[in-house]
Design a protein around this motif. Structure first.
Motif, PDB file in Angstrom:
ATOM      1  N   LEU A  59       0.822  -1.205   0.000  1.00 41.82           N
ATOM      2  CA  LEU A  59       0.000   0.000   0.000  1.00 41.82           C
ATOM      3  C   LEU A  59       0.858   1.257   0.000  1.00 41.82           C
ATOM      4  CD1 LEU A  59      -2.919  -0.960   2.410  1.00 41.82           C
ATOM      5  CD2 LEU A  59      -2.869  -0.964  -0.086  1.00 41.82           C
ATOM      6  N   THR A  60       1.949   1.239   0.745  1.00 36.95           N
ATOM      7  CA  THR A  60       2.839   2.392   0.759  1.00 36.95           C
ATOM      8  C   THR A  60       3.382   2.675  -0.634  1.00 36.95           C
ATOM      9  OG1 THR A  60       3.490   1.955   3.053  1.00 36.95           O
ATOM     10  CG2 THR A  60       4.967   3.331   1.744  1.00 36.95           C
ATOM     11  N   THR A  61       3.623   1.609  -1.392  1.00 30.84           N
ATOM     12  CA  THR A  61       4.180   1.736  -2.739  1.00 30.84           C
ATOM     13  C   THR A  61       3.137   2.179  -3.761  1.00 30.84           C
ATOM     14  OG1 THR A  61       5.779  -0.016  -2.250  1.00 30.84           O
ATOM     15  CG2 THR A  61       5.414   0.509  -4.570  1.00 30.84           C
ATOM     16  N   HIS A  62       1.888   1.718  -3.594  1.00 32.09           N
ATOM     17  CA  HIS A  62       0.904   1.900  -4.659  1.00 32.09           C
ATOM     18  C   HIS A  62      -0.149   2.977  -4.400  1.00 32.09           C
ATOM     19  CE1 HIS A  62       2.573  -2.056  -5.714  1.00 32.09           C
ATOM     20  NE2 HIS A  62       2.204  -1.777  -6.931  1.00 32.09           N
ATOM     21  N   LEU A  63      -0.371   3.360  -3.152  1.00 33.58           N
ATOM     22  CA  LEU A  63      -1.382   4.391  -2.895  1.00 33.58           C
ATOM     23  C   LEU A  63      -0.855   5.768  -3.263  1.00 33.58           C
ATOM     24  CD1 LEU A  63      -2.873   3.321   0.573  1.00 33.58           C
ATOM     25  CD2 LEU A  63      -3.907   3.039  -1.707  1.00 33.58           C
ATOM     26  N   ASP A  64      -1.755   6.638  -3.663  1.00 34.95           N
ATOM     27  CA  ASP A  64      -1.335   8.010  -3.921  1.00 34.95           C
ATOM     28  C   ASP A  64      -1.128   8.727  -2.584  1.00 34.95           C
ATOM     29  OD1 ASP A  64      -3.824   9.167  -2.946  1.00 34.95           O
ATOM     30  OD2 ASP A  64      -4.740   8.634  -4.862  1.00 34.95           O
ATOM     31  N   PRO A  65      -0.483   9.896  -2.585  1.00 36.06           N
ATOM     32  CA  PRO A  65      -0.148  10.559  -1.312  1.00 36.06           C
ATOM     33  C   PRO A  65      -1.342  10.805  -0.394  1.00 36.06           C
ATOM     34  CG  PRO A  65       1.090  11.543  -3.110  1.00 36.06           C
ATOM     35  CD  PRO A  65       0.129  10.587  -3.746  1.00 36.06           C
ATOM     36  N   ALA A  66      -2.469  11.226  -0.968  1.00 36.22           N
ATOM     37  CA  ALA A  66      -3.637  11.495  -0.129  1.00 36.22           C
ATOM     38  C   ALA A  66      -4.143  10.228   0.536  1.00 36.22           C
ATOM     39  CB  ALA A  66      -4.742  12.134  -0.967  1.00 36.22           C
ATOM     40  N   ALA A  67      -4.167   9.123  -0.207  1.00 35.93           N
ATOM     41  CA  ALA A  67      -4.633   7.847   0.357  1.00 35.93           C
ATOM     42  C   ALA A  67      -3.655   7.334   1.409  1.00 35.93           C
ATOM     43  CB  ALA A  67      -4.806   6.819  -0.754  1.00 35.93           C
ATOM     44  N   ARG A 101     -11.573   5.851   0.069  1.00 36.04           N
ATOM     45  CA  ARG A 101     -10.291   6.513   0.294  1.00 36.04           C
ATOM     46  C   ARG A 101      -9.127   5.858  -0.440  1.00 36.04           C
ATOM     47  NH1 ARG A 101     -10.566  11.524   2.996  1.00 36.04           N
ATOM     48  NH2 ARG A 101     -12.155  11.417   4.631  1.00 36.04           N
ATOM     49  N   CYS A 102      -9.137   4.530  -0.503  1.00 39.73           N
ATOM     50  CA  CYS A 102      -7.998   3.795  -1.067  1.00 39.73           C
ATOM     51  C   CYS A 102      -8.286   3.180  -2.427  1.00 39.73           C
ATOM     52  CB  CYS A 102      -7.551   2.690  -0.100  1.00 39.73           C
ATOM     53  SG  CYS A 102      -7.010   3.294   1.505  1.00 39.73           S
ATOM     54  N   GLY A 103      -9.546   3.152  -2.819  1.00 40.91           N
ATOM     55  CA  GLY A 103      -9.920   2.529  -4.079  1.00 40.91           C
ATOM     56  C   GLY A 103     -10.204   1.056  -3.892  1.00 40.91           C
ATOM     57  N   ALA A 104     -11.031   0.509  -4.780  1.00 40.11           N
ATOM     58  CA  ALA A 104     -11.464  -0.883  -4.644  1.00 40.11           C
ATOM     59  C   ALA A 104     -10.300  -1.857  -4.694  1.00 40.11           C
ATOM     60  CB  ALA A 104     -12.485  -1.212  -5.736  1.00 40.11           C
ATOM     61  N   THR A 105      -9.276  -1.549  -5.477  1.00 40.80           N
ATOM     62  CA  THR A 105      -8.146  -2.468  -5.628  1.00 40.80           C
ATOM     63  C   THR A 105      -7.397  -2.674  -4.323  1.00 40.80           C
ATOM     64  OG1 THR A 105      -7.869  -1.793  -7.935  1.00 40.80           O
ATOM     65  CG2 THR A 105      -5.994  -2.891  -6.884  1.00 40.80           C
ATOM     66  N   HIS A 106      -7.307  -1.640  -3.501  1.00 37.14           N
ATOM     67  CA  HIS A 106      -6.481  -1.693  -2.294  1.00 37.14           C
ATOM     68  C   HIS A 106      -7.289  -1.726  -1.001  1.00 37.14           C
ATOM     69  CE1 HIS A 106      -3.195  -0.959  -5.002  1.00 37.14           C
ATOM     70  NE2 HIS A 106      -3.665   0.218  -5.350  1.00 37.14           N
ATOM     71  N   ALA A 107      -8.610  -1.701  -1.110  1.00 34.16           N
ATOM     72  CA  ALA A 107      -9.439  -1.583   0.092  1.00 34.16           C
ATOM     73  C   ALA A 107      -9.316  -2.793   1.006  1.00 34.16           C
ATOM     74  CB  ALA A 107     -10.898  -1.356  -0.300  1.00 34.16           C
ATOM     75  N   ASP A 108      -9.267  -3.997   0.448  1.00 36.84           N
ATOM     76  CA  ASP A 108      -9.154  -5.191   1.295  1.00 36.84           C
ATOM     77  C   ASP A 108      -7.914  -5.125   2.173  1.00 36.84           C
ATOM     78  OD1 ASP A 108     -11.461  -6.397   0.441  1.00 36.84           O
ATOM     79  OD2 ASP A 108     -10.500  -7.892  -0.832  1.00 36.84           O
ATOM     80  N   ALA A 109      -6.773  -4.813   1.558  1.00 36.01           N
ATOM     81  CA  ALA A 109      -5.527  -4.746   2.321  1.00 36.01           C
ATOM     82  C   ALA A 109      -5.592  -3.655   3.385  1.00 36.01           C
ATOM     83  CB  ALA A 109      -4.353  -4.496   1.385  1.00 36.01           C
ATOM     84  N   ALA A 110      -6.156  -2.504   3.042  1.00 37.70           N
ATOM     85  CA  ALA A 110      -6.268  -1.419   4.016  1.00 37.70           C
ATOM     86  C   ALA A 110      -7.134  -1.836   5.204  1.00 37.70           C
ATOM     87  CB  ALA A 110      -6.854  -0.175   3.339  1.00 37.70           C
TER      88      ALA A 110
END
Length: 262
Positions: A59-67, A101-110
């Protein structure tokens, strides 16, 4: 409508849309019938379960700064106020926001990371599962291998296995289920995947658990014969699992005279 209700409504609609292909799938046990001849098929593969550190790095690598900023704040907030507090805890609100906030692709991990930061025990996980959206229920299932060491969360798995939501089923047959579900219930979980079209690659530890399982082989043969008699195709995954039942996991090699590892 408050923000949490809005988030839940959005997540529910997403889960409904993504699980649409599974609607109308029949949930029943196969009738007894002769098995069919087969040829060898590729062995299913399951990817190793990512660690919590892996999820955080991803997530640190793929999320945008705001997320990333939102996630860092949500994790700090959950760590500062862990456990259940009143009708709803602040970290439960963040679970509902994760998709937006994180988008559907990353929401599970968040969501898994938030549950870990909140030190969610079985009571908290149960509340989130039964009161949450399909997305939140799926996140709970993904979090089980990280947060629950024993079989106490099996009622959540068993509930998920009764659904026809293919995304929920995929999460339900993960490593926690592979470790703790009884042989009888696990066999039916494999059949449920075949009924609903969930790829058996999602079934954690499938080669080990299927190896030498004559009862699973019988159930698969019955199901294949039933579909053939009805003029329906037999899923390729069924043959792949059936091949696995004919293999036997070798015992550990040992030089100890009493058969014990040194």
């Amino acid at each position: 409508m408050d923000q949490r209700a809005t988030d839940r409504s959005t997540a529910d609609q997403s889960a409904t849309d993504q699980g649409a292909n599974s609607q109308g799938a029949t949930d029943r046990s196969p009738e007894a019938a002769p098995g069919n001849a087969r040829t060898p098929h590729p062995t299913p593969h399951t990817a190793p379960t990512p660690s919590l550190a892996d999820l955080r790095h991803h997530l640190t690598t793929h999320l945008d700064p705001a997320a990333r900023t939102w996630l860092d704040h949500a994790l700090d907030e959950a760590a500062a106020h862990p456990g259940i507090h009143g009708p709803i805890s602040v970290w439960e609100l963040r679970l509902a926001e994760a998709g937006r906030r994180c988008g559907a692709t990353h929401a599970d991990a968040a969501r898994v990371l938030i549950l870990d930061a909140a030190r969610a025990g079985i009571d908290a996980l149960t509340r989130v599962y039964f009161q949450g959206t399909a997305d939140e229920r799926r996140a709970v299932l993904h979090a089980l291998p990280h947060l629950v060491s024993g079989p106490d969360a099996l009622p959540l798995v068993e509930d998920a296995l009764r659904t026809n939501d293919t995304r929920l089923l995929s999460a339900a047959v993960g490593p926690y289920t592979a470790q703790h579900l009884t042989a009888h219930a696990w066999r039916h979980a494999v059949l449920k995947c075949l009924f609903t079209g969930v790829p058996v690659d999602h079934v954690a530890d499938l080669p080990r658990r299927a190896a030498g399982d004559g009862e699973l082989a019988r159930m698969l043969g019955d199901y294949a014969a039933e579909r053939t008699a009805a003029g329906r195709s037999v899923p390729e995954d069924l043959h792949r699992v059936l091949d696995l039942t004919e293999s036997v996991t070798p015992a550990p090699v040992t030089d100890h005279p009493h058969g014990k590892e040194s």
